[in-house]
Design an enzyme around this catalytic site. Structure first.
Site, PDB file in Angstrom:
ATOM      1  N   GLU A   9       0.855  -1.192   0.000  1.00 45.63           N
ATOM      2  CA  GLU A   9       0.000   0.000   0.000  1.00 45.63           C
ATOM      3  C   GLU A   9       0.893   1.246   0.000  1.00 45.63           C
ATOM      4  O   GLU A   9       1.891   1.268   0.722  1.00 45.63           O
ATOM      5  CB  GLU A   9      -0.907   0.052   1.233  1.00 45.63           C
ATOM      6  CG  GLU A   9      -1.987   1.123   1.088  1.00 45.63           C
ATOM      7  CD  GLU A   9      -2.920   1.212   2.305  1.00 45.63           C
ATOM      8  OE1 GLU A   9      -2.615   0.652   3.367  1.00 45.63           O
ATOM      9  OE2 GLU A   9      -3.958   1.862   2.160  1.00 45.63           O
ATOM     10  N   GLU A  26      -5.854  -2.726  12.543  1.00 48.25           N
ATOM     11  CA  GLU A  26      -5.596  -3.545  11.357  1.00 48.25           C
ATOM     12  C   GLU A  26      -6.665  -4.623  11.185  1.00 48.25           C
ATOM     13  O   GLU A  26      -7.036  -4.971  10.069  1.00 48.25           O
ATOM     14  CB  GLU A  26      -4.201  -4.176  11.419  1.00 48.25           C
ATOM     15  CG  GLU A  26      -3.038  -3.192  11.618  1.00 48.25           C
ATOM     16  CD  GLU A  26      -3.068  -1.987  10.687  1.00 48.25           C
ATOM     17  OE1 GLU A  26      -3.656  -2.083   9.597  1.00 48.25           O
ATOM     18  OE2 GLU A  26      -2.516  -0.928  11.072  1.00 48.25           O
ATOM     19  N   GLY A  66       3.268   1.901  11.003  1.00 52.34           N
ATOM     20  CA  GLY A  66       3.081   1.156  12.241  1.00 52.34           C
ATOM     21  C   GLY A  66       2.716  -0.290  11.949  1.00 52.34           C
ATOM     22  O   GLY A  66       3.238  -1.221  12.571  1.00 52.34           O
ATOM     23  N   ASN A 115      -2.601  -6.225   5.379  1.00 51.56           N
ATOM     24  CA  ASN A 115      -2.674  -7.275   4.354  1.00 51.56           C
ATOM     25  C   ASN A 115      -3.607  -8.387   4.811  1.00 51.56           C
ATOM     26  O   ASN A 115      -3.496  -8.873   5.929  1.00 51.56           O
ATOM     27  CB  ASN A 115      -1.295  -7.870   4.110  1.00 51.56           C
ATOM     28  CG  ASN A 115      -0.215  -6.833   4.049  1.00 51.56           C
ATOM     29  OD1 ASN A 115      -0.263  -5.966   3.204  1.00 51.56           O
ATOM     30  ND2 ASN A 115       0.725  -6.880   4.981  1.00 51.56           N
TER      31      ASN A 115
END
Ligand code: BES
Ligand code: ZN
Length: 966
Positions: free
Chosen positions: A154, A345, A308, A312
């Site tokens: 990304e 995440e 950080g 994925n």
């Protein structure tokens, strides 16, 4: 086919033009079969070889295939139908501006037909921090330097690892095969399906002819293949080839197989993540009412990592500090960060991975939502932390500052050049995005919000969406429940917040005779002269007054966007003439409020009475934040603010204190290198003296209430302020603790400094010490096995006042092999810039060494911009700014990716300069005046208080030096 409607062109030609920075969209991928062979060997310069079969569907007949490739060597592509070559490739070339690779064919591809495009490619894996890159560490047992290959795709770096259609809307499935030496383990988004040894090379590797030319087949190779993935965007693809080990999470916490990976020496730091991960994931499944679709989740701590963490799908990568937690070496704040990052995440696995923004302009849908949802999950996993309140405050304070600049940007931002993408991973996308989502949950209610989100996620699963799609779902459910004003949609309200830059200030004027209130809005800007803007917002008005403060929250009212002002009558707010009245008391939306003088007075009186808690917690935060900001921009007298803030002497909650200190820090920042800093320090000493003693400060040599996150934050924040402000005893205590540490046997295990106070103590120890103290910290840093501990020490090293040491440390940031990892360079430089002495050294370093810094930051988002912003934040004179502007002219090539940040930095500097001209004298006089008043009103006895708290504390009695007696 996608088209860009540019206003100018459309006006002239009355037609739309295809956007040259985008893929044409006439050929789209449906599946990738991606194979790699990696040689993790410095002797071969980490050569790799790959081949990708891209299954294509043709939307519109064309003789050109356009896709992305960047910095990879490419052999001749082949186009086939099934196994049969169908077209001749007449040429292929890459356009460097947009990394577009165009493959020209001898004839058209047919509409609606499927083809397979095969592209062999090769190169060397680099030591950068994006694409597929090398990370390194030293194995403590063998003392060997070890290497691993990992990825960061990304936003637009998948194209650096393989040729692909690298825009988020080209979702496809993936089958991945990775060949590597058998001593390594490879993992990817999906579970391992099959692993075969070298003997099967020919079967698995039909391209061996080309391969052999570039990479000699190795012995002891294994070929790992992974299950076919779900349809996903390129930027979410990931793999890691390493000698890491893993722990498995307790299976009862989640149905998903969870593994936490780390280098073997750090494996014992994975326990916290291994329970927090599955807990948060299970909670999200419940909260989104949608199961996590993959069979497994790997989370891995990478020693060199740009941001950080990265979401994925099925293989989340982290910076070590943000995944690993060690009871003995990591602070409570480190733990909070780990929980927050993990939750963030994992939230992306739905918001971002399952449903993805169509184009990066709506990045905020990803990042704002993940930021908001992270708090929801942390609140569940760690209910005592009050994460909802602290995140609301953190987010709000960040954006109210940044978004008051004319050079800020809208949440949903047009992006017509991929170079601009990285810049918007900023506080506007994250914190303003999150704040706006929180605002919606508050005005729609949790139930409506969650129902709509569920509809949205189901409808767009494995697909892409824009913000309008979200608004539609939210409006539909809202209308069913009747939670919106008539004839108003969520889009009407939210477009005013996401498409316009900035936020409003409300002016509230009370008529104390007829008890009515007039409320009006206009854009709030830091450079007051410019605030002529006509923008207006749909503003949810949450208002509370003295008698209501203890009751249930009052009903919400709206100030409509096109409604110049609104009048609230007595029955609509409940305040009598002697009652205070407070808007936005639960910080429902990003706006500031200014009142008439009398209401400010009533609010001040309420805070200064011993019943200040009748003003709700977030209300106190809002008031302090508004008052300091309004005075900063000349909307309010400083005496009003200082008067109001003086109640902080008695405040026992962390968040209002933190807010007040942030307001003061803005003043400190422009005074810290000036002759008036002494007066500032004296003022703050008086203000926080009591709190310092109450919170435990540094005098206790321990954390008073180590189980309560907010008490810990209080003690940590106040201690660090107290030492900086030279509260008697603070630095002396720190120095003594540091000395004690230097006398400790086995100092890396038996550090006597309380964990949470280490950053403060280290910094004082180093800044008041000599080379010996600095070298000590450096030696500890080099031995540290826990990333959080290492990062505290790296920061401590920036605290020295020795110019030559600072110069040396800065030198290391651009020196390969110096021990400062690329990922840690920014915090080092930024800390040095902020220190009063370091500022001069760092400024010179940046001005003369920008090329090296630029190269060090390559592949790391926004680093250059952050550095420039921090530098210009320190400016207080026009001369400093003029010098910068001149320098910028000559160094434009290093600032191309930082356009926005540089503009914001310049505006910020201008704000500082104006403040100094307009306010400095006045404010310093006021600070002196208030210090004297405190002298008369409070007598603080440090010794008695701390002894009362801890029983047996050694308290330093120090002579107050002359410079502190002003
Ligand atoms: N998607 C981002 C990672 C990222 C950031 C990729 C910038 C490319 C450019 C990830 O989800 C993220 O937001 N990480 C944050 C941590 C989070 C807790 C705010 C980060 O890296 O700081
Ligand atoms: Zn994110």
């Amino acid at each position: 086919m996608r088209w860009l409607h540019t206003v100018a062109v459309a006006c002239l030609l009355h037609v739309a033009v295809p956007a040259e920075y985008l893929l044409p969209g006439d050929v789209v991928p449906t599946h990738y079969h991606l194979k790699y062979a990696f040689d993790i060997d410095p002797a071969t310069n980490f050569s790799y070889f790959g081949v990708v079969d891209i299954y294509l569907n043709v939307k519109k007949a064309t003789s050109k295939i356009v896709l992305h490739a960047n910095d990879i060597l490419i052999a001749i592509p082949i186009v086939r139908v099934g196994d049969v070559p169908s077209h001749k490739v007449t040429g292929y070339k890459v356009n460097d501006t947009y990394s577009l690779m165009t493959i020209s064919l001898d004839k058209d591809l047919q509409e609606d037909q499927n083809y397979t495009l095969t592209i062999p490619f090769y190169g060397n894996i680099k030591h950068g921090l994006d694409g597929a890159y090398i990370s390194t560490y030293v194995d403590k047992m063998t003392k060997e330097k070890e290497y691993l290959i990992t990825t960061q795709f990304e936003a637009i770096s998948a194209r650096k690892a393989f040729p692909c259609f690298d825009e988020p809307m080209y979702k496809a499935t993936y089958s991945i095969v990775i060949g590597h030496h058998k001593d390594y383990t490879a993992i990817s988004n999906m579970p391992l399906e099959n692993s075969v040894s070298e003997n099967a090379l020919e079967d698995h590797w039909p391209w061996s002819q080309i391969e052999k030319k570039f990479m000699k087949p190795k012995s002891d190779f294994v070929w790992d293949s992974y299950e076919k993935s779900v349809a996903m965007s390129t930027y979410l693809l990931a793999f890691v080839v390493s000698k890491f080990s893993f722990v498995q999470s307790p299976p009862e916490l989640s149905d998903t197989k969870f593994k936490i990976w780390a280098r073997p020496d750090a494996l014992d730091q994975t326990a916290y993540a291994s329970t927090t991960g599955p807990k948060a994931l299970s909670y999200f499944e419940q909260w989104f009412n949608l199961s996590y679709p993959l069979p497994k989740q790997d989370m891995i701590a990478i020693p060199d990592f740009a941001s950080g963490a990265m979401e994925n799908w099925g293989l989340i990568t982290y910076r070590e500090k943000d995944l690993l937690y060690d009871e003995k070496q990591s602070s409570f704040l480190n733990k909070e960060r780990v929980a927050t990052v993990i939750a963030h995440e994992l939230a992306h696995q739905w918001f971002g991975n399952l449903v993805t923004m169509k184009w990066w302009s709506d990045l905020w849908l990803n990042e704002g939502f993940a930021t908001f949802a992270a708090t929801v999950a942390v609140n569940h996993v760690e209910p005592t932390w009050n994460a909802d309140k602290s995140s609301a405050v953190n987010d709000m304070l960040l954006i109210l500052n940044l978004d008051a600049l004319e050079s800020s940007h809208p949440v949903s931002v047009p992006i017509d050049d991929p170079k601009r993408i990285s810049e918007i991973f900023d506080d506007i996308s994250y914190q303003k995005g999150s704040t706006l989502i929180r605002m919606m949950t508050m005005f729609l209610g949790d139930e409506v919000f969650r129902k709509a989100i569920n509809n949205y996620l189901r409808k767009y699963s494995y697909n892409n969406a824009e913000q309008d799609d979200l608004w539609l779902e939210l409006t539909a459910v809202s209308k069913k429940y009747g939670v919106l004003p008539n004839n108003v949609t969520v889009k009407d309200i939210m477009d005013t917040w996401t498409k316009q830059t900035g936020y409003p200030i409300l002016t509230v004027t009370r008529d104390y005779e007829d008890k009515s209130i007039t409320v009006s809005q206009r854009r709030y800007l830091s450079l007051a002269a410019r605030s002529t803007s006509l923008t207006s917002w749909w503003v949810p008005l949450s208002v509370v007054c003295e008698p209501e403060a203890r009751g249930p929250p009052p009903a919400l009212r709206w100030l409509a966007a096109n409604q110049g002002l609104t009048k609230l009558h007595r029955f609509e707010h409940g305040a009598e003439r002697d009652h205070w009245l407070l808007f936005n008391h639960n910080m429902i939306a990003p706006y500031r409020v200014n009142y008439d003088t009398r209401n400010w007075q009533l609010l001040s009186n309420a805070l200064k009475s011993n019943e200040y808690t009748r003003v709700p917690l977030l209300g106190r935060v809002q008031l302090l934040s508004d008052a300091f900001a309004l005075a900063w921009t000349n909307h309010l007298e400083y005496s009003t603010v200082l008067n109001l803030a003086s109640y902080l002497q008695h405040e026992t909650e962390y968040l209002p204190l933190y807010t007040g200190l942030r307001g003061l820090m803005q003043i400190e920042n422009v005074l810290k290198r000036s002759p008036d800093y002494g007066a500032f320090q004296k003022f703050v000493r008086k203000l926080i003296g009591d709190v310092y003693v109450r919170s435990g400060g540094l005098a206790t040599k321990k954390i008073l209430n180590g189980h309560d996150l907010n008490s810990v934050k209080m003690q940590v924040t106040i201690s660090s302020w107290a030492c900086r402000m030279k509260v008697p005893g603070c630095e002396e205590n720190a120095i003594q603790l540091y000395k004690q540490w230097m006398d400790t046997e086995n100092p890396d295990e038996n550090n006597p400094i309380p964990l949470d106070l280490r950053r403060t103590v280290y910094c004082v120890g180093v800044s008041r010490g000599s080379v010996a103290e600095w070298r000590w910290a450096l030696a500890r840093e080099q031995r540290a096995n826990v990333a959080a501990a290492r990062s505290a020490l790296l920061a401590a090293l920036t605290c020295t006042k020795d110019v030559w040491i600072l110069a040396q440390y800065l030198e290391w940031t651009v020196t390969e092999g110096s021990g400062v990892r690329k990922q840690d360079v920014l915090p080092v430089i930024v800390n040095i810039i902020r220190s009063p002495v370091g500022y001069y050294v760092a400024k010179d370093f940046i001005y003369t060494r920008v090329e090296e810094i630029y190269n060090t930051f390559k592949g790391q988002y926004r680093r250059m911009g952050e550095m420039i912003k921090t530098l210009l934040q320190q400016f207080t004179t026009q001369r400093e700014l003029d010098t910068f502007l001149e320098w910028r002219e000559k160094n434009a090539q290093y600032l191309v990716d930082s356009k926005l940040a540089v503009e914001q930095a310049i505006e910020n500097a201008q704000v500082n300069i104006n403040w100094i001209t307009k306010n400095r004298k006045n404010v310093v006089d006021k600070l002196r005046e208030f210090s004297t008043n405190y002298d008369n009103s409070t007598q603080i006895n440090h010794g008695m208080h701390s002894a009362a708290i801890t029983g047996s504390v050694q308290v330093f009695t120090v002579l107050i030096p002359l410079f502190m007696r002003n």
